[in-house]
Scaffold this active site. Sequence first.
Site, PDB file in Angstrom:
ATOM      1  N   TYR A 142      -8.716 -24.830 -33.105  1.00 60.57           N
ATOM      2  CA  TYR A 142      -7.870 -23.694 -33.462  1.00 60.57           C
ATOM      3  C   TYR A 142      -7.394 -23.790 -34.915  1.00 60.57           C
ATOM      4  CZ  TYR A 142      -7.651 -22.427 -28.487  1.00 60.57           C
ATOM      5  OH  TYR A 142      -7.961 -22.071 -27.194  1.00 60.57           O
ATOM      6  N   LYS A 191     -14.535 -34.023 -23.375  1.00 63.80           N
ATOM      7  CA  LYS A 191     -15.959 -33.708 -23.147  1.00 63.80           C
ATOM      8  C   LYS A 191     -16.747 -34.776 -23.900  1.00 63.80           C
ATOM      9  CE  LYS A 191     -19.339 -31.042 -21.664  1.00 63.80           C
ATOM     10  NZ  LYS A 191     -19.695 -30.877 -20.235  1.00 63.80           N
ATOM     11  N   ASP A 223     -15.171 -30.017 -17.688  1.00 62.40           N
ATOM     12  CA  ASP A 223     -15.788 -29.120 -16.700  1.00 62.40           C
ATOM     13  C   ASP A 223     -15.426 -29.574 -15.284  1.00 62.40           C
ATOM     14  OD1 ASP A 223     -17.321 -31.377 -17.272  1.00 62.40           O
ATOM     15  OD2 ASP A 223     -19.248 -30.329 -17.259  1.00 62.40           O
ATOM     16  N   ASP A 247      -5.277 -25.207 -23.601  1.00 63.93           N
ATOM     17  CA  ASP A 247      -5.036 -23.764 -23.537  1.00 63.93           C
ATOM     18  C   ASP A 247      -5.691 -23.196 -22.279  1.00 63.93           C
ATOM     19  OD1 ASP A 247      -4.391 -21.166 -24.255  1.00 63.93           O
ATOM     20  OD2 ASP A 247      -6.076 -20.941 -25.643  1.00 63.93           O
ATOM     21  N   ASP A 251      -3.863 -22.102 -18.276  1.00 67.49           N
ATOM     22  CA  ASP A 251      -3.952 -20.790 -17.614  1.00 67.49           C
ATOM     23  C   ASP A 251      -4.463 -20.959 -16.185  1.00 67.49           C
ATOM     24  OD1 ASP A 251      -3.251 -19.505 -20.043  1.00 67.49           O
ATOM     25  OD2 ASP A 251      -4.559 -17.806 -19.553  1.00 67.49           O
TER      26      ASP A 251
HETATM   27  C1  IPM Z   1      -1.110 -19.859 -25.677  1.00 68.79           C
HETATM   28  C2  IPM Z   1      -1.830 -18.683 -26.272  1.00 68.79           C
HETATM   29  C3  IPM Z   1      -2.070 -18.960 -27.744  1.00 68.79           C
HETATM   30  C4  IPM Z   1      -2.864 -20.238 -27.833  1.00 68.79           C
HETATM   31  C5  IPM Z   1      -2.759 -17.839 -28.518  1.00 68.79           C
HETATM   32  C6  IPM Z   1      -2.044 -16.515 -28.359  1.00 68.79           C
HETATM   33  C7  IPM Z   1      -2.929 -18.177 -29.962  1.00 68.79           C
HETATM   34  O1  IPM Z   1      -3.001 -18.431 -25.603  1.00 68.79           O
HETATM   35  O2  IPM Z   1       0.003 -20.163 -26.114  1.00 68.79           O
HETATM   36  O3  IPM Z   1      -1.640 -20.461 -24.743  1.00 68.79           O
HETATM   37  O4  IPM Z   1      -4.086 -20.204 -27.725  1.00 68.79           O
HETATM   38  O5  IPM Z   1      -2.273 -21.284 -28.009  1.00 68.79           O
HETATM   39 MN    MN Z   2      -3.231 -19.586 -23.788  1.00 67.01          MN
END
Ligand code: IPM
Ligand code: MN
Length: 355
Positions: A142, A191, A223, A247, A251
């Site tokens: 990133y 990985k 994975d 990240d 989620d």
């Molecule tokens: C998070 C978000 C951010 C990230 C984005 C919006 C840049 O997805 O905080 O998880 O990837 O860190």
């Molecule tokens: Mn995110």
Amino acid sequence: MKKHIALLRGDGIGPEIVDSAVEVLKAVAVKFGHEFTFTPYLIGGSAIDACGKPLPEETVEGCLAADSVLLGAVGGPKWDTLPGHLRPEKALLGIRSAMGLFTNLRPAKLYPALKEECPLRPDIVEKGFDIMIVRELTGGIYFGERGYREGKYGEEAYDTEAYSRMEIERIVRVAFETARKRRKKLTSIDKANVLETSRLWRKIVHEIAAEYPDVEVADMLVDNAAMQLVRNPAQFDTIVTSNMFGDILSDEASQITGSIGMLPSASLNDGTKGLYEPIHGSAPDIAGQNKANPIATILSAAMLLLYAFDMKAESDCIVNAVDKVLNAGLRTADLCRVGAPLTCTEMTQKVIENL
Ligand code: IPM
Ligand code: MN
């Protein structure tokens, strides 16, 4: 105590959920005799609209000067076609970098009251889970070199993943310390069968492991980890991983808690200063409709009280209020399958009543 909090309300549902958390913080201040003051600063798309850039200098200065920072979310379709360096998301990466917030703590646990919302099989749900994801936040792909160039097949884009020993060592140490205060089990996710950065990461994890003989540590390929999170999440205690893997996996972890609207996070530097934000995004589809689940941001405010101000009783008070509200069956739309859901402001009121 007197404390000053910078507010980065951002875009989409950001303003609604930050306002909710501020109401809760104000109620906590009254209850415990503190004085919290708040100053909003522009970030993301709303900053682009107001002054042409996603992260104005005043915002960075305001955050650095404040005792702590609470953020909502950034981004939305309106700004999706801007070049990368002008996108709202760039502001989020920018403020993390400017504040040196290399540690991102993302706790994902299954609330007994939300078992029904967990999409996993009942026997897996029965075992529950309580995971702390330690995500590296200011390095990796990133932040790596990126660009466009003429490649073998013509137009080509590239992003690079780079990690220095220093960056890996400091996040891995935070993870071992975190695991030590929990169930003393650390899973490092990489990985290493493909990536050189992962091989350095793994080597350093093994080196530092020698300093923490009381913590059980294991490596896992990303994975496989994605699969294990839905097959047997109870096996995880503390997870440490790179910026991008963290990240994505956070989620996934949020969804098995029932809703992405539940997960708070703390982004920390090596002192006590930090930025607190829900892990979810700006949800432009429901923005301005008073439908958002404010709990992830309210729990982020609870993390702020604990980590930034060392206010354990105050933090627990918020966490317990959220527990009570969920146990009473109160739900916003993201978690509500039967009956009428609560609005964002109604949910906030319920949490405040239960403080
Ligand atoms: C998070 C978000 C951010 C990230 C984005 C919006 C840049 O997805 O905080 O998880 O990837 O860190
Ligand atoms: Mn995110």
